[in-house]
Design a protein around this motif. Structure first.
Motif, PDB file in Angstrom:
ATOM      1  N   UNK A   1       0.868  -1.171   0.000  1.00  0.00           N
ATOM      2  CA  UNK A   1       0.000   0.000   0.000  1.00  0.00           C
ATOM      3  C   UNK A   1       0.906   1.223   0.000  1.00  0.00           C
ATOM      4  N   UNK A   2       0.700   2.100  -0.954  1.00  0.00           N
ATOM      5  CA  UNK A   2       1.628   3.189  -1.191  1.00  0.00           C
ATOM      6  C   UNK A   2       1.443   4.352  -0.221  1.00  0.00           C
ATOM      7  N   UNK A   3       2.526   5.086   0.004  1.00  0.00           N
ATOM      8  CA  UNK A   3       2.468   6.301   0.818  1.00  0.00           C
ATOM      9  C   UNK A   3       1.473   7.279   0.198  1.00  0.00           C
ATOM     10  N   UNK A   4       0.744   7.982   1.044  1.00  0.00           N
ATOM     11  CA  UNK A   4      -0.301   8.892   0.568  1.00  0.00           C
ATOM     12  C   UNK A   4      -1.686   8.277   0.620  1.00  0.00           C
ATOM     13  N   UNK A   5      -1.747   6.950   0.735  1.00  0.00           N
ATOM     14  CA  UNK A   5      -3.039   6.284   0.838  1.00  0.00           C
ATOM     15  C   UNK A   5      -3.697   6.621   2.168  1.00  0.00           C
ATOM     16  N   UNK A   6      -5.011   6.589   2.184  1.00  0.00           N
ATOM     17  CA  UNK A   6      -5.763   6.911   3.390  1.00  0.00           C
ATOM     18  C   UNK A   6      -6.106   5.651   4.171  1.00  0.00           C
ATOM     19  N   UNK A   7      -6.217   5.801   5.482  1.00  0.00           N
ATOM     20  CA  UNK A   7      -6.586   4.711   6.380  1.00  0.00           C
ATOM     21  C   UNK A   7      -7.740   5.201   7.243  1.00  0.00           C
ATOM     22  N   UNK A   8      -8.840   4.491   7.234  1.00  0.00           N
ATOM     23  CA  UNK A   8     -10.010   4.893   8.017  1.00  0.00           C
ATOM     24  C   UNK A   8      -9.712   4.827   9.511  1.00  0.00           C
ATOM     25  N   UNK A   9     -10.150   5.824  10.261  1.00  0.00           N
ATOM     26  CA  UNK A   9      -9.783   5.937  11.671  1.00  0.00           C
ATOM     27  C   UNK A   9     -10.460   4.895  12.544  1.00  0.00           C
ATOM     28  N   UNK A  10     -11.718   4.550  12.227  1.00  0.00           N
ATOM     29  CA  UNK A  10     -12.454   3.601  13.060  1.00  0.00           C
ATOM     30  C   UNK A  10     -12.404   2.201  12.462  1.00  0.00           C
ATOM     31  N   UNK A  11     -12.682   1.217  13.302  1.00  0.00           N
ATOM     32  CA  UNK A  11     -12.696  -0.184  12.881  1.00  0.00           C
ATOM     33  C   UNK A  11     -14.069  -0.767  13.176  1.00  0.00           C
ATOM     34  N   UNK A  12     -14.694  -1.392  12.191  1.00  0.00           N
ATOM     35  CA  UNK A  12     -16.004  -2.006  12.387  1.00  0.00           C
ATOM     36  C   UNK A  12     -15.912  -3.181  13.354  1.00  0.00           C
ATOM     37  N   UNK A  13     -16.967  -3.436  14.137  1.00  0.00           N
ATOM     38  CA  UNK A  13     -16.965  -4.595  15.037  1.00  0.00           C
ATOM     39  C   UNK A  13     -16.785  -5.928  14.311  1.00  0.00           C
ATOM     40  N   UNK A  14     -17.208  -5.993  13.032  1.00  0.00           N
ATOM     41  CA  UNK A  14     -17.111  -7.243  12.287  1.00  0.00           C
ATOM     42  C   UNK A  14     -15.701  -7.535  11.784  1.00  0.00           C
TER      43      UNK A  14
END
Length: 310
Positions: free
Chosen positions: A228-241
């Motif tokens: 996964x390349x630099x600059x990519x976004x990562x969602x802050x929250x994690x789903x319970x599933x």
């Protein structure tokens, strides 16, 4: 005489289904005789044909197929659905369910926000589909009497959605219930080491794109895994599933200071270095914080620069 009879003294609501455009599979408007809500259900392909002026009202809505659901809110449902129709990350949707006020009944953006939050929680607890989220739904601070009124909306909306055919919140099919994901169920390769700060030089034509809600990321496969390349976004929250390993990977990224905040954005962070994951599947799960698979990585919509003639 009805097919099933009940010896109950309580008069239950009667659900009415109206098909203003005729046919069976098109637009259905569902309401009952005790509530102030209506659910409009129709194929996602019909969004482009719906009257936008007629649909410029506050609403809570559900975009769904058999595996995924997105629950949103808006002050102008016609315009918002048009935006989603052009959004590649919402292309999974096959059916649309819109909850709004019935025949001019009171229903405002506060009601839409409250329904979005409560229905999202119900869907996550039911575990029937993966719940895609953009900005995390917020629970509004409301006086108790206001919340009590909106809880009635939640009860009625839940019932009408089921009668309209939505199987995001509840289902009679045991086969629709998703199994609990154990560590070994996500693949032995996914539990392997994650390398943070690798040199990322994707071979020509190998880049893939992931769009999930408002999130965007790019990466490419390698013999050792998926980068996964630099600059990519990562969602802050994690789903319970999501499997537990997603939380573990997130902790490793934060400990390595591989994530930085995005100015003006609260629900996503950005990778400041490239990261090699053991597989494309675990890479998709970590960046989305959801129980998704490797099929989320797709060829870019715009693989070449867009040239604008001035």
């Amino acid at each position: 005489m009805t097919l099933f009879s009940a010896n109950s003294s309580v008069q239950t609501a009667c659900t009415n289904v109206h098909r203003p455009m005729g046919g069976i599979e098109g637009l259905r408007e569902v309401h009952d005789d005790v509530g102030r809500l209506t659910v409009s259900a129709f194929p996602a392909a019909m969004i482009k044909d719906m009257s936008m002026a007629r649909a410029a009202v506050p609403a809570c809505y559900v975009l769904a197929d058999h595996c995924t659901a997105y629950i949103g809110e808006t002050g102008n449902v016609g315009r918002r659905l048009s935006d989603h129709y052009r959004d590649q990350s919402k292309s999974f949707a096959r059916e649309v369910y819109v909850i709004s006020g019935y025949e001019g009944a009171w229903f405002d953006t506060t009601a839409a926000l409250y329904l979005q939050y409560r229905l999202t929680k119900i869907a996550e607890q039911a575990g029937l589909v993966d719940v895609m989220k953009g900005t995390n739904p917020q629970l509004l601070e409301l006086p108790s009497h206001k919340r009590a009124s909106l809880d009635i909306f939640v009860e009625h909306g839940d019932r009408l959605l089921f009668d309209a055919g939505c199987r995001v919140l509840r289902s009679n099919f045991a086969s629709q219930r998703r199994p609990v994901v154990e560590a070994d169920a996500i693949g032995l390769d996914d539990t392997g080491p994650m390398q943070i700060g690798v040199v990322a030089t994707p071979p020509v034509g190998s880049e893939l794109e992931l769009a999930y809600g408002e999130l965007w990321a790019r990466g490419y496969p390698t013999p050792e895994g998926f980068v996964v390349m630099a600059g990519s976004e990562v969602r802050s929250t994690v789903n319970p599933s999501a499997p537990q390993i997603v939380e573990t990977r997130r902790d490793e990224l934060m400990d390595a200071e591989a994530l930085v905040s995005i100015p003006g954005v609260e629900d996503r962070e950005r990778l400041c270095v490239a990261v090699r994951f053991p597989s494309a599947a675990i890479a998709a799960k970590v960046v989305t914080g959801a129980h998704v698979d490797s099929s989320k990585w797709q060829p870019p919509r715009y693989p070449r620069p867009i040239l604008i003639a001035w």
